[in-house]
Design an enzyme around this catalytic site. Structure first.
Site, PDB file in Angstrom:
ATOM      1  N   ASP A 128      42.726  32.956  48.922  1.00 55.90           N
ATOM      2  CA  ASP A 128      42.991  33.925  49.986  1.00 55.90           C
ATOM      3  C   ASP A 128      44.454  34.333  50.088  1.00 55.90           C
ATOM      4  O   ASP A 128      44.900  34.795  51.142  1.00 55.90           O
ATOM      5  CB  ASP A 128      42.497  33.385  51.337  1.00 55.90           C
ATOM      6  CG  ASP A 128      42.305  34.501  52.361  1.00 55.90           C
ATOM      7  OD1 ASP A 128      41.988  35.633  51.952  1.00 55.90           O
ATOM      8  OD2 ASP A 128      42.477  34.248  53.567  1.00 55.90           O
ATOM      9  N   ASP A 166      36.203  36.411  47.333  1.00 56.32           N
ATOM     10  CA  ASP A 166      37.558  36.987  47.239  1.00 56.32           C
ATOM     11  C   ASP A 166      38.231  36.814  45.887  1.00 56.32           C
ATOM     12  O   ASP A 166      39.187  37.534  45.589  1.00 56.32           O
ATOM     13  CB  ASP A 166      38.522  36.398  48.285  1.00 56.32           C
ATOM     14  CG  ASP A 166      38.158  36.705  49.707  1.00 56.32           C
ATOM     15  OD1 ASP A 166      37.311  37.562  49.932  1.00 56.32           O
ATOM     16  OD2 ASP A 166      38.735  36.070  50.602  1.00 56.32           O
ATOM     17  N   ASP A 317      36.555  34.744  62.069  1.00 47.10           N
ATOM     18  CA  ASP A 317      37.249  35.220  60.876  1.00 47.10           C
ATOM     19  C   ASP A 317      38.699  34.764  60.851  1.00 47.10           C
ATOM     20  O   ASP A 317      39.357  34.831  59.800  1.00 47.10           O
ATOM     21  CB  ASP A 317      37.223  36.749  60.808  1.00 47.10           C
ATOM     22  CG  ASP A 317      35.824  37.286  60.580  1.00 47.10           C
ATOM     23  OD1 ASP A 317      35.129  36.778  59.694  1.00 47.10           O
ATOM     24  OD2 ASP A 317      35.426  38.214  61.309  1.00 47.10           O
TER      25      ASP A 317
END
Length: 343
Positions: A128, A166, A317
Site C-alpha cells: 500500500d 493493490d 477503510d
C-alpha cells in the site's frame, strides 16, 4: 489500500464447472438431485446464504457478534439489518505474522457444510505504498515463507484466494518504487505457483478497478508477468464501490487482451455505486453507500466466475470521516450499508 477506491439463464462459470467436476468425481452428488456447482446444500453447522452461494459463512464474524450484542440489548431492528451481512459469506484476510490459525479455522468451519472458503493473501512487501494499510512481509524470503504456510494450511480444501489487492495496480500507477517492481512481479508469480499446488485452490490476481486504472491495456503486461496465465484469472473492484455493470464491461475488455481470462467482482459495497464527484478520498468510508449483490458463483456471465464480498462490509477503510483504523469493525457504517441495501 488508499488508492483502491478511486478507483458489474447463462452458462455456468469456470469456477462452478471446475468444482462440480471435483464433486462428481468424489461421489458427492445425490441420485435424482442435480448437484450444486460447488457442493451439496448445508444441512447443519451454518446458514445457506442468499443467492445460492457456495461459500462459507463465518458464524463468529464481527457482524455475527454484533448481531448477538444488539439482540442482548433489545435492538432487534438493528440486529435484523445486520443479518444482511452476518448471514452472507465474506472473505477472510489471514494475519500477516502467521496466517495458519486464520486459514485453519476457516477451513475447519467450511468443512462441515462442504463450503468453499474465500481468502485474501495480503502481505506483499512494501504494501500500500506506506498509506493506511501499510505493512507487509519484511522481505522477499519472509513473504515466500508466509505464502507457503498459507497454502499448506489450505491443504486439499476447496478455496478461492484473492492474491494481493493493490499489488499490480500500484505498479501501473507508479506508486511502487522502481527498485521494488521486479521483485514484486517475481513474488506474485511464485505465489500463484505455490497456491496452485493445492489441488482445489483457485487463484485470482488483483487488477484494481476501472476508476483507478481506466485503460485495461496498461494492466496486461504486469498481470502476465505476475502469472495470470497460470492463475484462474483476475479480481476486480476489491474494496471499491464501482457498479457491477461498469466493472463487468471493464473486465470483459481486459479479458480479451489476456486471451479470455475469467475474473471475479467484489460487490460488497457497490449497491449504490461510488460516491459522486471526484473529491479527495472519495474511496475512504464514503457516506451513503450500500451492500451490493450477495456472493454467488451464479453470475449469468461466462467470464465472471463469482461475485464476492472481498472487502468485509463494515470494516473501516482508514481514519477518515470519523472512522477507526483500516480494517477495524465499525458497526455504525455497517448498519448504513445494510439499511440501504436492496438485495
Amino acid at each position: 489500500m488508499s488508492r483502491r477506491s478511486v478507483r458489474t439463464a447463462a452458462r455456468p462459470s469456470a469456477l462452478a464447472l471446475a468444482l462440480a467436476a471435483a464433486l462428481l468425481l468424489s461421489g458427492c452428488g445425490r441420485e435424482g438431485t442435480p448437484p450444486s456447482p460447488v457442493g451439496p446444500p448445508v444441512t447443519s453447522g451454518g446458514t445457506v446464504p442468499a443467492g445460492g452461494s457456495p461459500f462459507w459463512v463465518d458464524p463468529d464474524s464481527d457482524a455475527a457478534r454484533q448481531v448477538r450484542q444488539y439482540e442482548s440489548e433489545g435492538r432487534m431492528e438493528d440486529a435484523a439489518l445486520l443479518r444482511r451481512i452476518s448471514e452472507r459469506p465474506v472473505a477472510d484476510w489471514p494475519a500477516g505474522d502467521d496466517p495458519v490459525p486464520d486459514v485453519a479455522r476457516a477451513v475447519r468451519g467450511a468443512a462441515s457444510g462442504r463450503r468453499t472458503v474465500v481468502l485474501v493473501a495480503y502481505n506483499i512487501p512494501h504494501r500500500d505504498c506506506g498509506a493506511y494499510s501499510a505493512g507487509g512481509a519484511h522481505d522477499g524470503q519472509a513473504y515466500r515463507n508466509w505464502v507457503d504456510a498459507f497454502a499448506s494450511a489450505i491443504g486439499d480444501a476447496p478455496a478461492v484466494v484473492i492474491l494481493e489487492p493493490d499489488a499490480v495496480p500500484h505498479l501501473v500507477d507508479g506508486c511502487t518504487p522502481g527498485a521494488h517492481q521486479e521483485e514484486r512481479l517475481r513474488l506474485l508469480s511464485e505465489a500463484v505457483d505455490r497456491f496452485k499446488r493445492q489441488p482445489r485452490t483457485r487463484v485470482y490476481l488483483d487488477a484494481g478497478n476501472p476508476a483507478w486504472i481506466p485503460y485495461p491495456a496498461k494492466l496486461v503486461e504486469p498481470l502476465r508477468r505476475a502469472g495470470v496465465a497460470r492463475a484462474d484469472g483476475f479480481a476486480l473492484n476489491v474494496s471499491n464501490f464501482q457498479r457491477t455493470d461498469v466493472v463487468r464491461g471493464f473486465g470483459a475488455g481486459l479479458s480479451r487482451l489476456l486471451g479470455g481470462s475469467h475474473f471475479t467482482v467484489d460487490t460488497s459495497r457497490n449497491g449504490d455505486g461510488p460516491l459522486p464527484g471526484d473529491g479527495a478520498e472519495a474511496w475512504c468510508n464514503p457516506p451513503g453507500r450500500a451492500l451490493g449483490v450477495p456472493p454467488t458463483d451464479r453470475t449469468g456471465d461466462e467470464l465472471v466466475d463469482a461475485y464476492l464480498w472481498i472487502k468485509r462490509p463494515g470494516e473501516s477503510d482508514g481514519p477518515c470521516r470519523g472512522g477507526p483504523a483500516a480494517g477495524t469493525w465499525w458497526p455504525d457504517y455497517a448498519l448504513g450499508l445494510a439499511r440501504r441495501a436492496t438485495d
